[in-house]
Design an enzyme around this catalytic site. Sequence first.
Site, PDB file in Angstrom:
ATOM      1  N   ARG A 111      39.707  -9.036  27.707  1.00 46.06           N
ATOM      2  CA  ARG A 111      39.832  -9.957  26.565  1.00 46.06           C
ATOM      3  C   ARG A 111      41.248  -9.984  26.002  1.00 46.06           C
ATOM      4  O   ARG A 111      41.642 -10.939  25.354  1.00 46.06           O
ATOM      5  CB  ARG A 111      38.768  -9.639  25.496  1.00 46.06           C
ATOM      6  CG  ARG A 111      37.348 -10.008  25.974  1.00 46.06           C
ATOM      7  CD  ARG A 111      36.286  -9.747  24.925  1.00 46.06           C
ATOM      8  NE  ARG A 111      36.056  -8.333  24.714  1.00 46.06           N
ATOM      9  CZ  ARG A 111      35.088  -7.619  25.287  1.00 46.06           C
ATOM     10  NH1 ARG A 111      34.243  -8.191  26.139  1.00 46.06           N
ATOM     11  NH2 ARG A 111      34.972  -6.339  25.018  1.00 46.06           N
ATOM     12  N   GLU A 144      32.929   7.501  25.871  1.00 49.52           N
ATOM     13  CA  GLU A 144      31.884   8.317  25.256  1.00 49.52           C
ATOM     14  C   GLU A 144      31.370   9.336  26.278  1.00 49.52           C
ATOM     15  O   GLU A 144      31.220  10.523  25.988  1.00 49.52           O
ATOM     16  CB  GLU A 144      30.767   7.413  24.752  1.00 49.52           C
ATOM     17  CG  GLU A 144      29.820   8.115  23.795  1.00 49.52           C
ATOM     18  CD  GLU A 144      28.702   7.181  23.320  1.00 49.52           C
ATOM     19  OE1 GLU A 144      27.902   7.628  22.499  1.00 49.52           O
ATOM     20  OE2 GLU A 144      28.649   6.021  23.779  1.00 49.52           O
TER      21      GLU A 144
END
Lengths: 183, 246
Positions: free
Chosen positions: A70, A107
Amino acid sequence: MSGNKEEEDPRINGIKTKIRVVPDFPKKGIMFQDITTVLLDPKAFKDTIDLFVERYRDKNISVVAGIEARGFIFGPPIALAIGAKFVPLRKPKKLPGETIFEEYELEYGNDRLEMHIGAVEAGDRALVVDDLIATGGTLCAAINLLERVGEEVVECACVIELPELKGRQRLKGKPLCMLVEYR
Amino acid sequence: MQTIISPLLVSHRLSLAPSVPRLLNNHHRAPPSIRLSSHRSTNSLRLFSSAVAAAAASASRDSEMATEDVQDPRIAKIASSIRVIPDFPKPGIMFQDITTLLLDTEAFKDTIALFVERYKDKDISVVAGVEARGFIFGPPIALAIGAKFVPMRKPKKLPGKVISEEYSLEYGTDKIEMHVGAVEPGERAIIIDDLIATGGTLAAAIRLLERVGVKIVECACVIELPELKGKDKLGETPLFVLVSSA
């Protein structure tokens, strides 16, 4: 532009209202900030780019680095408007030439960001662009990559910040410019 | 079918020194006497090796306007800014690397300008860009012509409701996705990618947009690999490219 309410440019609200929040994507509990709806509104998209261009055009920025994917949407229009080179920072194995990489934490596990060698020259002044800053891990990796080849990273620019994740503190002291906060 | 390279030009190329047609990183100056045929092709800007382009530009009398006889002078610079990387992603493939074009501010600006000039008065309301390099060229074009930008993505990247279209790879299949509601029936679209090879991805993008009633005016790419005949997969949709790499 970095969130001071009294000075907020009137275009910012128009952009904010176009961002779509998608609950539980990519997994439960995450409120995903979807910028694709901003891109569907030519005025909101143009305003987003204009706000960044106005900020950076007189700052002698010679490189705009955009983070896949993006960052590829917002970086190039800014680069073109301010006369800077555009450098894509990519996931592993996408760039065809010789690259350097920087690892960063997810994560669970790690990922890598890569940049072409020779894309930029030492001493260039660079801007790093992505649609959103969350934990700041990817942006930090981007700053590291650019600094390793002698770039001066002037600022990071994102459309959206998730301030509760404190990504701003992970930018090695570099300032962050964002348009919209999501709490 | 819009043939970007006229048959005459192909035969010209065969008679040039063998190293010249490998356009994009070789700047052998071909003899300036090469004369380009006047081929009335409404959808081409005429794509050649940079050497031929240089010869063409110098042969032109009208240096300001790109006539049918002569290629736009910006094309040569764009072509020469593209880097060819051999054996990527695997042996035998000559990869057309546009990242060097993006480092050349004039070449990048000219690339966008060429597309914008072509599409700005064509009532295009949608620019669809194929992930990920289509995301680099699509948005600047969309912004300049006042159209929406619609990203067409690999599976599971778009967060909202999507529709998807499968397409074939050399081994197996892949999918391309678009958000439901991004476009409306009757809209006029162009589809952008950096390069057309076999045409599989672009054909899938066309099918996806057509399924929701959008009219695809043209597919636009910076580079074409004509030997792979990607154009043939696009059905009725015309193809426009800036540079052809044989």
